[in-house]
Design a protein around this motif. Structure first.
Motif, PDB file in Angstrom:
ATOM      1  N   GLY A   1       0.677  -1.210  -0.014  1.00 52.60           N
ATOM      2  CA  GLY A   1      -0.015   0.050  -0.032  1.00 52.60           C
ATOM      3  C   GLY A   1       0.929   1.279   0.144  1.00 52.60           C
ATOM      4  O   GLY A   1       0.211   2.393  -0.112  1.00 52.60           O
ATOM      5  N   HIS A   2       1.993   1.199  -0.082  1.00 52.84           N
ATOM      6  CA  HIS A   2       2.900   2.531  -0.298  1.00 52.84           C
ATOM      7  C   HIS A   2       3.764   2.525  -1.481  1.00 52.84           C
ATOM      8  O   HIS A   2       4.647   3.232  -1.795  1.00 52.84           O
ATOM      9  N   ASP A   3       3.376   1.369  -2.360  1.00 49.81           N
ATOM     10  CA  ASP A   3       4.129   1.307  -3.963  1.00 49.81           C
ATOM     11  C   ASP A   3       3.045   1.938  -4.701  1.00 49.81           C
ATOM     12  O   ASP A   3       2.049   1.169  -5.406  1.00 49.81           O
ATOM     13  N   VAL A   4       3.494   3.166  -5.168  1.00 48.78           N
ATOM     14  CA  VAL A   4       2.243   3.976  -5.965  1.00 48.78           C
ATOM     15  C   VAL A   4       2.043   3.180  -7.315  1.00 48.78           C
ATOM     16  O   VAL A   4       0.850   3.204  -7.923  1.00 48.78           O
ATOM     17  N   GLY A   5       3.353   2.453  -7.781  1.00 46.67           N
ATOM     18  CA  GLY A   5       2.990   1.811  -9.015  1.00 46.67           C
ATOM     19  C   GLY A   5       1.980   0.612  -8.932  1.00 46.67           C
ATOM     20  O   GLY A   5       1.114   0.329  -9.554  1.00 46.67           O
ATOM     21  N   GLU A   6       2.213   0.026  -7.810  1.00 48.36           N
ATOM     22  CA  GLU A   6       1.321  -1.424  -7.598  1.00 48.36           C
ATOM     23  C   GLU A   6      -0.135  -0.808  -7.095  1.00 48.36           C
ATOM     24  O   GLU A   6      -0.941  -1.484  -7.747  1.00 48.36           O
ATOM     25  N   ILE A   7      -0.216   0.355  -6.614  1.00 48.49           N
ATOM     26  CA  ILE A   7      -1.453   0.863  -6.095  1.00 48.49           C
ATOM     27  C   ILE A   7      -2.234   1.261  -7.433  1.00 48.49           C
ATOM     28  O   ILE A   7      -3.615   0.820  -7.793  1.00 48.49           O
ATOM     29  N   ASP A   8      -1.670   1.943  -8.277  1.00 54.35           N
ATOM     30  CA  ASP A   8      -2.213   2.223  -9.758  1.00 54.35           C
ATOM     31  C   ASP A   8      -2.615   0.959 -10.394  1.00 54.35           C
ATOM     32  O   ASP A   8      -3.592   1.030 -10.871  1.00 54.35           O
ATOM     33  N   ARG A   9      -1.745   0.191 -10.688  1.00 63.35           N
ATOM     34  CA  ARG A   9      -2.133  -1.081 -11.438  1.00 63.35           C
ATOM     35  C   ARG A   9      -3.380  -1.855 -10.744  1.00 63.35           C
ATOM     36  O   ARG A   9      -4.222  -2.483 -11.478  1.00 63.35           O
ATOM     37  N   ALA A  10      -3.379  -1.877  -9.183  1.00 62.26           N
ATOM     38  CA  ALA A  10      -4.678  -2.527  -8.795  1.00 62.26           C
ATOM     39  C   ALA A  10      -5.645  -1.903  -9.063  1.00 62.26           C
ATOM     40  O   ALA A  10      -6.683  -2.371  -9.333  1.00 62.26           O
ATOM     41  N   TYR A  11      -5.784  -0.368  -9.185  1.00 60.76           N
ATOM     42  CA  TYR A  11      -6.958   0.400  -9.392  1.00 60.76           C
ATOM     43  C   TYR A  11      -7.196   0.208 -10.885  1.00 60.76           C
ATOM     44  O   TYR A  11      -8.632  -0.024 -11.130  1.00 60.76           O
ATOM     45  N   THR A  12      -6.399   0.043 -11.884  1.00 60.60           N
ATOM     46  CA  THR A  12      -6.706  -0.347 -13.161  1.00 60.60           C
ATOM     47  C   THR A  12      -7.355  -1.683 -13.305  1.00 60.60           C
ATOM     48  O   THR A  12      -8.205  -1.799 -14.016  1.00 60.60           O
ATOM     49  N   GLU A  13      -6.590  -2.745 -12.617  1.00 58.80           N
ATOM     50  CA  GLU A  13      -7.176  -3.836 -12.704  1.00 58.80           C
ATOM     51  C   GLU A  13      -8.768  -4.171 -12.120  1.00 58.80           C
ATOM     52  O   GLU A  13      -9.487  -4.805 -12.728  1.00 58.80           O
ATOM     53  N   ALA A  14      -8.980  -3.383 -11.122  1.00 60.84           N
ATOM     54  CA  ALA A  14     -10.274  -3.221 -10.550  1.00 60.84           C
ATOM     55  C   ALA A  14     -11.255  -2.693 -11.653  1.00 60.84           C
ATOM     56  O   ALA A  14     -12.367  -3.304 -11.535  1.00 60.84           O
ATOM     57  N   LEU A  15     -10.883  -1.795 -12.198  1.00 53.75           N
ATOM     58  CA  LEU A  15     -11.826  -1.052 -13.292  1.00 53.75           C
ATOM     59  C   LEU A  15     -12.323  -2.084 -14.335  1.00 53.75           C
ATOM     60  O   LEU A  15     -13.240  -1.930 -14.922  1.00 53.75           O
ATOM     61  N   GLY A  16     -11.286  -2.903 -14.813  1.00 55.81           N
ATOM     62  CA  GLY A  16     -11.638  -4.049 -15.790  1.00 55.81           C
ATOM     63  C   GLY A  16     -12.233  -5.190 -15.248  1.00 55.81           C
ATOM     64  O   GLY A  16     -12.454  -6.160 -16.040  1.00 55.81           O
ATOM     65  N   SER A  17     -12.311  -5.459 -13.859  1.00 53.45           N
ATOM     66  CA  SER A  17     -13.188  -6.806 -13.282  1.00 53.45           C
ATOM     67  C   SER A  17     -14.658  -6.638 -13.512  1.00 53.45           C
ATOM     68  O   SER A  17     -15.238  -5.529 -13.856  1.00 53.45           O
ATOM     69  N   ASP A  18     -15.104  -7.916 -13.786  1.00 56.67           N
ATOM     70  CA  ASP A  18     -16.511  -8.009 -13.877  1.00 56.67           C
ATOM     71  C   ASP A  18     -17.130  -8.391 -12.594  1.00 56.67           C
ATOM     72  O   ASP A  18     -18.305  -8.923 -12.631  1.00 56.67           O
ATOM     73  N   ARG A  19     -16.334  -8.227 -11.279  1.00 63.20           N
ATOM     74  CA  ARG A  19     -16.915  -8.449 -10.103  1.00 63.20           C
ATOM     75  C   ARG A  19     -16.387  -7.384  -9.251  1.00 63.20           C
ATOM     76  O   ARG A  19     -15.763  -6.409  -9.547  1.00 63.20           O
TER      77      ARG A  19
END
Length: 617
Positions: free
Chosen positions: A217-235
């Protein structure tokens, strides 16, 4: 500073924004001399990436229907939220430093006093269930593409309401909902149940049908990728972020005993974080063309019932709500899996697209309604009166939010009969009366119920309508009116020697008692106090002045119900009548409805005895 992806340069900019949010949270708490800066510091990077790269929100147009929704379920991290508002230019730095002061909009926990805050939070375990309601509204009612982001703390995952929310959202496949869990390991008094074991949380949440992502939760790159992945999820997606409480300041980072306190040396902490920044974020705009369906309204013709017939008030409620839904497309109904009994099933049959089944999860039931009313929908929540006690904290917080809800509790009181005390709402009038800005209504017949069901549609605040299981006589014609705050005088004469005040199921008993007393030459006034709050004080004062004695009778514990509402009406009176209260005194068992009223001492015979005793004093 609106960005689509995060390269090295933008990562550095977002990391700097995270540091600014930490610094400003520290400054706000230091100025207040209280607050939760360490809980804010752990989630600062999570919120920096959300604010700078993924949130779509127009801070100058809070009612833009395309705006995303951000809920701080961990409402004690309010310094972080206010720091975000400052970074977005919504509040000035001077206002940030008014945190927790008298008269400031920046309260210790967020409330809708701020136009960018949808609901009050701070009672843990509420933000995610409300987020479920907002996500349902976005997908099924508004039919818009806004996202619902909920910042959760790891401590609140011990709350059962969170798991009601995970279950409901997973079952409904709410792909527009993202839970960001700040797993900072430390609670108020020490470590949380699972500490930094994000996998333990992930297993449990995934079992409810969610997509889960574990990150630093302190790696902004990981955080950003997680948000992008969430936006593409069907759940729905849960991002489980391993963080450190008090991140960036050695004196408090991952230290026990620092919760809920300003930092010991704010100036030193700010220097350690690299000093103050003045970053201003250009938040991504929502879809400017987004617009929800416009509600259709038409003139209402509520059901009418013939005087002298017998109809259960729960049936009249169901039929009236069905009719209301036919002329108002903004009315929605939420059920706790008892719609056959409450008669909410009539609405479900006619308007299935606006009927929401929340199952036996009363906290989620109320929370979903709170979320829907944020978007302007008109929710009616219905279950047994007794089971609403499970959701009382949600109702309490809904009142703080200024939410407008219509709550209908059926099967109230001993009059339900053989089911016994576990099913009998005997506390409901008391706890709804205690809510801020609430209205409490207890109709006695079908026409009264139908009118009141329609009347609360446009009332702000929380309205509670108590309905009865069994058939009751239709006392009023359909042309009668029943304003909230009113009452009906059913028996009156110049020679009245006492006043009997009843509501709901006890009104027919009071009328029967008055007839028996009249046969013995005792004239009694009978008032149907269908509006328990606000109560019709003027009519009560007039009756007290005329008769000098008031007897209340209610199918409720004596504490906090109709009797106490009547007593409250005389708190500032210049003269006080003699008042006696009849209510349920002993724990009931199983018996027929009429036997229950007799055993409880609230049937016609008991009213006669109570009247005679009051007159003999």
């Amino acid at each position: 500073m609106a960005v689509a992806t995060v390269d090295a340069e933008k990562q550095a900019a977002l990391a700097e924004l995270g540091q600014q949010l930490r610094v400003d949270a520290i400054r706000a708490a230091d100025a207040a001399g209280s607050g939760h800066p360490t809980s804010s510091m752990s989630a600062a990077d999570l919120m920096a990436v959300l604010l700078g790269n993924h949130l779509r929100y127009d801070f100058t147009a809070t009612q833009n229907p395309g705006n995303d929704h951000l809920i701080f379920s961990k409402g004690h991290a309010s310094p972080l939220l206010y720091a975000m508002f400052a970074a977005a230019g919504a509040i000035a730095d001077d206002e940030l430093l008014t945190f927790r002061r008298a008269g400031s909009r920046l309260e210790g926990h967020p409330t809708p006093q701020l136009p960018w805050v949808d609901v009050a939070t701070g009672s843990l375990g509420q933000g995610l269930p409300i987020g479920v309601g907002l996500a349902l509204a976005g997908r099924d009612l508004d039919q818009l593409g806004y996202r619902v982001w909920v910042l959760c703390g790891d401590s609140e995952l011990a709350e059962g309401s969170m798991w009601e929310a995970f279950e409901h959202a997973g079952h409904a496949r709410l792909d527009n909902l993202v839970a960001i869990v700040d797993v900072n390991r430390l609670g108020q008094r020490g470590p949380t149940r699972h500490g930094w074991d994000t996998a333990a949380y992930a297993r449990r949440i995934a079992a409810f049908g969610w997509h889960t992502i574990e990150i630093d939760g302190h790696d902004v790159g990981e955080i950003d990728r997680a948000y992008t992945e969430a936006l593409g999820s069907d759940r729905p997606t849960a991002i489980l972020a391993r963080t450190r409480k008090g991140k960036g300041v050695a004196a408090v980072e991952d230290k026990e005993g620092a919760h809920g306190k300003p930092l010991p040396d704010a100036d030193e902490a700010i220097r350690e974080l690299g000093g103050r920044r003045a970053i201003r974020v250009e938040v991504n705009a929502p879809d400017g063309n987004a617009a929800p369906p416009r509600p259709d309204t038409a003139s209402l013709r509520i059901p009418a019932y013939e005087q002298g017939s017998e109809v259960a008030t729960r049936t009249a409620f169901g039929e009236a709500l069905e009719a209301l839904g036919g002329v108002r497309s903004d009315v929605v109904a939420l059920d706790g899996e008892v719609s056959d009994s409450t008669r909410l099933g009539y609405f479900a049959r006619s308007h299935p697209e606006r009927f929401f089944q929340c199952y036996i999860a009363e906290q989620q039931l109320v929370a979903a309604a709170v979320g829907m009313q944020v978007r302007g929908w008109v929710p009616y929540v219905s279950t047994f009166a007794a089971f609403l006690s499970r959701a009382y904290d949600f109702l309490r917080m809904a009142a703080i939010s200024g939410a407008s809800l219509r709550v209908v509790g059926s099967h109230a009181g001993v009059s339900i009969g053989e089911d016994g005390p576990s099913q009998m709402g005997l506390e409901d009038l008391a706890f709804f009366r205690a809510l801020w800005r609430s209205a409490v209504l207890y109709p006695c017949d079908a026409n009264q119920t139908a009118h009141l069901t329609a009347a609360i549609a446009d009332r702000s605040g929380i309205s509670y309508l108590r309905t009865t299981r069994g058939d009751t006589p239709v006392l009023y014609g359909p042309e009668e009116t029943f304003p909230i705050g009113g009452s009906k005088v059913l028996r009156s004469s110049p020679g009245d020697r006492l006043t009997i005040v009843a509501a709901g199921i006890t009104v027919p008993e009071a009328l029967a008692a008055a007839d028996r007393l009249a046969a013995d030459g005792i004239a009694a006034r009978v008032i149907d106090a269908y509006s328990v709050k606000p109560i019709d004080a003027a009519t009560l004062h007039e009756a007290a002045a005329d008769t000098g004695r008031v007897l209340t009778v209610e199918d409720h514990w004596p504490q906090g119900g109709l009797g106490d509402a009547v007593l409250d009406a005389f708190t500032q009176a210049t003269s006080m009548p003699r008042v006696a209260k009849l209510g349920v005194l002993a724990l009931p068992g199983s018996a027929s409805p009429q036997e229950q009223l007799q055993h409880a001492g609230i049937d016609a015979s008991a009213v006669v005895d109570g009247a005679r005793a009051l007159l003999s004093e």
